[in-house]
Design a protein around this motif. Structure first.
Motif, PDB file in Angstrom:
ATOM      1  N   GLY A  10      17.834 -83.065  -7.902  1.00 48.06           N
ATOM      2  CA  GLY A  10      16.949 -82.941  -9.050  1.00 48.06           C
ATOM      3  C   GLY A  10      15.602 -83.600  -8.863  1.00 48.06           C
ATOM      4  N   LEU A  11      15.487 -84.502  -7.882  1.00 48.04           N
ATOM      5  CA  LEU A  11      14.192 -85.144  -7.641  1.00 48.04           C
ATOM      6  C   LEU A  11      13.135 -84.143  -7.193  1.00 48.04           C
ATOM      7  N   ARG A 108      15.563 -82.084 -18.445  1.00 47.14           N
ATOM      8  CA  ARG A 108      15.825 -81.819 -17.029  1.00 47.14           C
ATOM      9  C   ARG A 108      15.324 -82.967 -16.161  1.00 47.14           C
ATOM     10  N   ALA A 112      17.578 -85.501 -13.925  1.00 46.62           N
ATOM     11  CA  ALA A 112      17.260 -85.684 -12.502  1.00 46.62           C
ATOM     12  C   ALA A 112      17.115 -87.162 -12.163  1.00 46.62           C
ATOM     13  N   GLU A 115      20.601 -88.681 -12.165  1.00 45.71           N
ATOM     14  CA  GLU A 115      21.308 -88.269 -10.944  1.00 45.71           C
ATOM     15  C   GLU A 115      20.814 -89.084  -9.746  1.00 45.71           C
ATOM     16  N   TRP A 122      16.427 -92.659  -6.295  1.00 42.56           N
ATOM     17  CA  TRP A 122      15.279 -92.733  -7.210  1.00 42.56           C
ATOM     18  C   TRP A 122      14.130 -93.540  -6.610  1.00 42.56           C
TER      19      TRP A 122
END
Length: 168
Positions: A10-11, A108, A112, A115, A122
């Protein structure tokens, strides 16, 4: 400007959102219908989306050890408004945060970030240290000490500036 592979999971969404504006030229892909469609946003949402984008950029700069590029709304304040829910897979019991309400951009992004926090990735999403760039990139270096989105462009510019500053 980035010549690196996209961020994982998701990054990639977060990285792509931060990189919708070229700080050097001022060109912003969110100014176009195609650019907005890529993120599923409407023109009326631009103020909020740009505020989110710049808060994400400030977080990426912090990951690289740099101060914010401008005064921004703290990212945590923005993400706190994101409607999410916990989805539990009945087969294996695994759980993930999932965007509610059809997946608005804020949700979203929040999913992300959550996650990436869980995966420990992160802090690897950073922003280029050059003030005219601040392009987001995923730092895959073993030590996690990447400084530029592109060694061939921004890295070369920074090194040339240091060389010239020495007064050779």
């Amino acid at each position: 400007m980035n010549d690196r592979a996209p961020a994982p999971g998701g990054l990639a969404l977060v990285e792509a959102l931060v990189n919708t504006v070229d700080l050097e030229s001022g060109a912003d892909t969110l100014d176009t219908a195609e650019g907005r469609a890529r993120f599923g946003i409407e023109e009326r949402d631009l103020t909020d989306v740009r505020r989110l984008r710049e808060s994400l950029r400030a977080a990426c700069l912090a990951h690289a050890g740099h101060p914010p590029h401008a005064p921004v709304t703290p990212l945590g304040e923005l993400l706190a408004a994101a409607p999410l829910y916990i989805a539990v897979d009945q087969r294996d019991g695994s759980a993930t945060l999932v965007p509610a309400d059809g997946g608005p951009l804020l949700s979203r992004v929040a999913a992300a970030v959550a996650e990436a926090l869980t995966a420990g990735t992160w802090d690897r999403l950073k922003a280029c240290e050059l003030p005219e760039c601040h392009w987001a990139y995923y730092d895959r270096s073993p030590a996690g000490r990447g400084r530029w989105c592109s060694m061939s462009v921004c890295g070369a510019r920074a090194k040339m500036r240091r060389y010239r500053a020495k007064g050779t």
